[in-house]
Design a protein around this motif. Structure first.
Motif, PDB file in Angstrom:
ATOM      1  N   LEU A 301      32.435  34.746  49.890  1.00  0.00           N
ATOM      2  CA  LEU A 301      32.733  36.114  50.312  1.00  0.00           C
ATOM      3  C   LEU A 301      33.833  36.722  49.455  1.00  0.00           C
ATOM      4  O   LEU A 301      33.712  37.862  48.980  1.00  0.00           O
ATOM      5  N   LEU A 302      34.921  35.985  49.249  1.00  0.00           N
ATOM      6  CA  LEU A 302      36.045  36.526  48.492  1.00  0.00           C
ATOM      7  C   LEU A 302      35.637  36.832  47.056  1.00  0.00           C
ATOM      8  O   LEU A 302      36.068  37.834  46.474  1.00  0.00           O
ATOM      9  N   GLU A 303      34.825  35.971  46.474  1.00  0.00           N
ATOM     10  CA  GLU A 303      34.339  36.236  45.110  1.00  0.00           C
ATOM     11  C   GLU A 303      33.498  37.510  45.074  1.00  0.00           C
ATOM     12  O   GLU A 303      33.611  38.311  44.141  1.00  0.00           O
ATOM     13  N   GLU A 304      32.668  37.691  46.117  1.00  0.00           N
ATOM     14  CA  GLU A 304      31.866  38.911  46.188  1.00  0.00           C
ATOM     15  C   GLU A 304      32.738  40.142  46.370  1.00  0.00           C
ATOM     16  O   GLU A 304      32.466  41.198  45.778  1.00  0.00           O
ATOM     17  N   ARG A 305      33.802  40.020  47.184  1.00  0.00           N
ATOM     18  CA  ARG A 305      34.686  41.165  47.371  1.00  0.00           C
ATOM     19  C   ARG A 305      35.446  41.488  46.093  1.00  0.00           C
ATOM     20  O   ARG A 305      35.670  42.646  45.764  1.00  0.00           O
ATOM     21  N   VAL A 306      35.853  40.466  45.345  1.00  0.00           N
ATOM     22  CA  VAL A 306      36.520  40.705  44.059  1.00  0.00           C
ATOM     23  C   VAL A 306      35.581  41.441  43.114  1.00  0.00           C
ATOM     24  O   VAL A 306      35.973  42.415  42.450  1.00  0.00           O
ATOM     25  N   ASN A 307      34.328  41.010  43.068  1.00  0.00           N
ATOM     26  CA  ASN A 307      33.353  41.679  42.201  1.00  0.00           C
ATOM     27  C   ASN A 307      33.101  43.105  42.680  1.00  0.00           C
ATOM     28  O   ASN A 307      33.004  44.036  41.861  1.00  0.00           O
ATOM     29  N   GLY A 308      33.003  43.287  43.996  1.00  0.00           N
ATOM     30  CA  GLY A 308      32.789  44.627  44.525  1.00  0.00           C
ATOM     31  C   GLY A 308      33.952  45.556  44.223  1.00  0.00           C
ATOM     32  O   GLY A 308      33.757  46.723  43.871  1.00  0.00           O
ATOM     33  N   ILE A 309      35.159  45.038  44.358  1.00  0.00           N
ATOM     34  CA  ILE A 309      36.345  45.837  44.058  1.00  0.00           C
ATOM     35  C   ILE A 309      36.401  46.182  42.573  1.00  0.00           C
ATOM     36  O   ILE A 309      36.797  47.284  42.186  1.00  0.00           O
ATOM     37  N   SER A 310      35.970  45.244  41.736  1.00  0.00           N
ATOM     38  CA  SER A 310      35.993  45.473  40.287  1.00  0.00           C
ATOM     39  C   SER A 310      35.073  46.626  39.880  1.00  0.00           C
ATOM     40  O   SER A 310      35.298  47.270  38.846  1.00  0.00           O
ATOM     41  N   LEU A 311      34.049  46.878  40.677  1.00  0.00           N
ATOM     42  CA  LEU A 311      33.084  47.933  40.350  1.00  0.00           C
ATOM     43  C   LEU A 311      33.427  49.269  40.992  1.00  0.00           C
ATOM     44  O   LEU A 311      32.708  50.244  40.797  1.00  0.00           O
ATOM     45  N   MET A 312      34.526  49.316  41.733  1.00  0.00           N
ATOM     46  CA  MET A 312      34.887  50.552  42.426  1.00  0.00           C
ATOM     47  C   MET A 312      35.382  51.612  41.457  1.00  0.00           C
ATOM     48  O   MET A 312      35.957  51.310  40.407  1.00  0.00           O
ATOM     49  N   LEU A 326      44.641  42.229  50.961  1.00  0.00           N
ATOM     50  CA  LEU A 326      44.165  41.206  51.892  1.00  0.00           C
ATOM     51  C   LEU A 326      43.329  40.146  51.187  1.00  0.00           C
ATOM     52  O   LEU A 326      43.462  38.946  51.464  1.00  0.00           O
ATOM     53  N   VAL A 327      42.453  40.587  50.282  1.00  0.00           N
ATOM     54  CA  VAL A 327      41.633  39.629  49.529  1.00  0.00           C
ATOM     55  C   VAL A 327      42.525  38.685  48.724  1.00  0.00           C
ATOM     56  O   VAL A 327      42.320  37.467  48.711  1.00  0.00           O
ATOM     57  N   ASP A 328      43.541  39.243  48.068  1.00  0.00           N
ATOM     58  CA  ASP A 328      44.440  38.406  47.263  1.00  0.00           C
ATOM     59  C   ASP A 328      45.254  37.451  48.135  1.00  0.00           C
ATOM     60  O   ASP A 328      45.412  36.272  47.815  1.00  0.00           O
ATOM     61  N   LEU A 329      45.776  37.959  49.251  1.00  0.00           N
ATOM     62  CA  LEU A 329      46.557  37.112  50.156  1.00  0.00           C
ATOM     63  C   LEU A 329      45.713  35.988  50.744  1.00  0.00           C
ATOM     64  O   LEU A 329      46.165  34.841  50.867  1.00  0.00           O
ATOM     65  N   TYR A 335      43.618  28.800  48.647  1.00  0.00           N
ATOM     66  CA  TYR A 335      43.453  28.023  47.409  1.00  0.00           C
ATOM     67  C   TYR A 335      44.740  27.884  46.605  1.00  0.00           C
ATOM     68  O   TYR A 335      44.716  27.357  45.493  1.00  0.00           O
ATOM     69  N   ASN A 336      45.856  28.372  47.169  1.00  0.00           N
ATOM     70  CA  ASN A 336      47.172  28.194  46.553  1.00  0.00           C
ATOM     71  C   ASN A 336      47.241  28.723  45.127  1.00  0.00           C
ATOM     72  O   ASN A 336      47.882  28.142  44.248  1.00  0.00           O
ATOM     73  N   GLU A 337      46.573  29.799  44.887  1.00  0.00           N
ATOM     74  CA  GLU A 337      46.627  30.456  43.582  1.00  0.00           C
ATOM     75  C   GLU A 337      46.280  31.929  43.782  1.00  0.00           C
ATOM     76  O   GLU A 337      45.582  32.274  44.738  1.00  0.00           O
ATOM     77  N   PRO A 338      46.757  32.777  42.888  1.00  0.00           N
ATOM     78  CA  PRO A 338      46.437  34.205  43.029  1.00  0.00           C
ATOM     79  C   PRO A 338      44.968  34.457  42.723  1.00  0.00           C
ATOM     80  O   PRO A 338      44.338  33.703  41.985  1.00  0.00           O
ATOM     81  N   SER A 339      44.430  35.505  43.290  1.00  0.00           N
ATOM     82  CA  SER A 339      43.045  35.871  43.007  1.00  0.00           C
ATOM     83  C   SER A 339      42.942  36.498  41.620  1.00  0.00           C
ATOM     84  O   SER A 339      43.949  36.867  40.998  1.00  0.00           O
ATOM     85  N   SER A 340      41.731  36.623  41.136  1.00  0.00           N
ATOM     86  CA  SER A 340      41.514  37.224  39.812  1.00  0.00           C
ATOM     87  C   SER A 340      41.794  38.716  39.810  1.00  0.00           C
ATOM     88  O   SER A 340      41.806  39.346  38.748  1.00  0.00           O
ATOM     89  N   LEU A 341      42.022  39.301  41.000  1.00  0.00           N
ATOM     90  CA  LEU A 341      42.392  40.721  41.040  1.00  0.00           C
ATOM     91  C   LEU A 341      43.688  40.964  40.281  1.00  0.00           C
ATOM     92  O   LEU A 341      43.883  42.034  39.692  1.00  0.00           O
ATOM     93  N   ARG A 342      44.578  39.980  40.299  1.00  0.00           N
ATOM     94  CA  ARG A 342      45.859  40.140  39.598  1.00  0.00           C
ATOM     95  C   ARG A 342      45.656  40.201  38.089  1.00  0.00           C
ATOM     96  O   ARG A 342      46.161  41.098  37.408  1.00  0.00           O
ATOM     97  N   GLU A 343      44.916  39.241  37.564  1.00  0.00           N
ATOM     98  CA  GLU A 343      44.737  39.210  36.097  1.00  0.00           C
ATOM     99  C   GLU A 343      43.879  40.365  35.620  1.00  0.00           C
ATOM    100  O   GLU A 343      43.978  40.775  34.460  1.00  0.00           O
ATOM    101  N   LYS A 344      43.051  40.903  36.496  1.00  0.00           N
ATOM    102  CA  LYS A 344      42.243  42.065  36.125  1.00  0.00           C
ATOM    103  C   LYS A 344      43.018  43.373  36.254  1.00  0.00           C
ATOM    104  O   LYS A 344      42.512  44.440  35.897  1.00  0.00           O
ATOM    105  N   GLY A 345      44.243  43.288  36.793  1.00  0.00           N
ATOM    106  CA  GLY A 345      45.059  44.486  36.957  1.00  0.00           C
ATOM    107  C   GLY A 345      44.597  45.390  38.074  1.00  0.00           C
ATOM    108  O   GLY A 345      44.891  46.592  38.066  1.00  0.00           O
TER     109      GLY A 345
END
Length: 416
Positions: A301-312, A326-329, A335-345
């Motif tokens: 789900l989180l991977e799908e939300r990251v992809n969905g947010i990337s296309l917004m 919320l997705v990043d938190l 998983y004790n690491e930041p989501s890819s939303l951070r590196e994607k800016g």
């Protein structure tokens, strides 16, 4: 509010004109004192008279009202007016500028909130028939009665106690769990949320009545307003008592919330993500909340939300700020690491404040968690009604008065 009622704008301007915020208490002139007291007391008398009049109607058997030509729509209007009066009282309860003026000038005055409080409604016999309307045969009346109860008990411990003592919890729970009308169920849930908030006996009663199972059922209703209210109450209960995470997990909430986190409704998505985040934090902290076999589905789900947010679009990204955080938190908590939303800016857009730190810790409380229980601050302005008061045709009603008030929406972070 009646046109000949107190001039609240004038009262406010007068209070500001007589105080610079720094001077010590001083005595009023006799003329100012008389004007102020007359204005306040006239308002109090009008509300008391009208609430007694409304109570008289509510106490009248339904068949008698029908014989007098009173329709269900008339009863709805009456309940709407009662809600306006209660809201006006609530706004004056210890917070209004009126009480500040009373304090500043050392005026001996029984405040409006004390004289026409919900306790007064109860003392004149109005609370019990109001709760009786929760069992009315007309769905709109049941829904409106629940709205009035919501207004009465919101952030008011004394009112919560009175409603509990009058057995108001039982019909609300019945409407929430089994009413055939989804609007009635939604309004009843809103009233329950306000009734048990910061109310330990209310929360205990909700648990004993198998309220969590009813919340689970409401999440599958397909009605987004119903789902939002249920998710918000679940999140509040998890914040209040992390051990409820075991109940939530055992009843299968994580799987349902994972599904709702991909809802087309943005508020449902965010509310589901908040609930999942709380469960994930409880798991990290060693408490009983857990995601178990739903962990893999959550990651997907989180991977799908990251992809969905990337296309917004840029506009949608701005509106989805809370969802992005919320997705990043949640990713970080699981998983004790930041989501890819951070590196994607995409986590912090230009002009936005920095998000919470990306290191999960039980000692860290992010803003989303800290303000979870903050009620909506929105208030509807006072409006005037042109309709005449609803009166019975059995003769002149005692102490008749024509008082008009303001309306307000539902609380707990939801729309009416």
């Amino acid at each position: 509010m009646a046109k000949d009622g107190p001039n609240w704008d004038g009262l406010l301007k007068w209070s500001l004109a007589h105080s610079d915020g720094t001077s010590s208490n001083r005595n009023l002139s006799e003329e100012d004192r008389k004007w102020f007291l007359e204005a306040m007391q006239s308002q109090s008398v009008d509300v008391v008279k009208r609430m007694k009049e409304i109570t008289l109607v509510m106490q009248t058997p339904e068949q008698v009202l029908e014989s007098q030509g009173v329709t269900p729509a008339d009863i709805e209007d009456l309940l709407d007016e009662l809600q306006e009066h209660v809201e006006a009282i609530d706004m004056a309860n210890g917070e209004s500028f009126v009480l500040a003026v009373v304090q500043h000038y050392s005026i001996i005055y029984v405040s409006l909130s004390a004289s026409v409080s919900v306790y007064h409604l109860h003392s004149i016999g109005g609370l019990v028939p109001l709760l009786g309307y929760l069992k009315n045969t007309h769905a709109n009346i049941r829904a409106k009665a629940a709205e009035v109860v919501t207004t009465i008990v919101q952030n008011n411990p004394r009112s919560q106690q009175l409603v509990m003592e009058a057995n108001g919890f039982e019909p609300l729970l019945s409407n929430f769990t089994s009413d055939p009308d989804v609007t009635v169920r939604t309004k009843a849930l809103g009233a329950i949320s306000s009734l048990i908030r910061h109310n330990k006996p209310g929360i205990a009663a909700f648990r004993l009545a198998n309220g969590f199972a009813a919340l689970r059922d409401s999440l599958g209703s397909g009605n987004v307003r119903f789902q939002r209210k249920a998710l918000n109450l679940i999140h509040y209960l998890l914040l209040e008592n992390s051990s409820d995470g075991s109940i939530v997990s055992d009843l299968g909430f994580p799987r349902i919330m994972v599904h709702l986190a991909s809802s087309e409704d943005a508020e449902v998505r965010e509310a589901a993500l908040r609930g999942l985040l709380e469960l994930a934090r409880n798991k990290i902290d060693g408490n009983t909340g857990r995601l178990g076999e739903d962990d893999e589905k959550l990651k997907q789900l989180l991977e799908e939300r990251v992809n969905g947010i990337s296309l917004m679009s840029p506009e949608d990204l701005g509106a989805a700020r809370e969802e992005r955080q919320l997705v990043d938190l949640l990713w970080n908590a699981c998983y004790n690491e930041p989501s890819s939303l951070r590196e994607k800016g995409l986590l912090v857009l230009p002009g936005e404040d920095s998000p919470p730190p990306d290191v999960a810790s039980k000692h860290f409380e992010p803003p989303l968690r800290a303000c979870a229980a903050t009620p909506d601050a929105g208030k509807n302005p006072v409006t005037e009604k042109n309709q005449t008061p609803l009166l019975l045709g059995l003769g002149p009603a005692p102490e008749a008065a024509n008082f008009q008030g303001s309306s307000r929406g539902e609380v707990n972070g939801d729309e009416a």
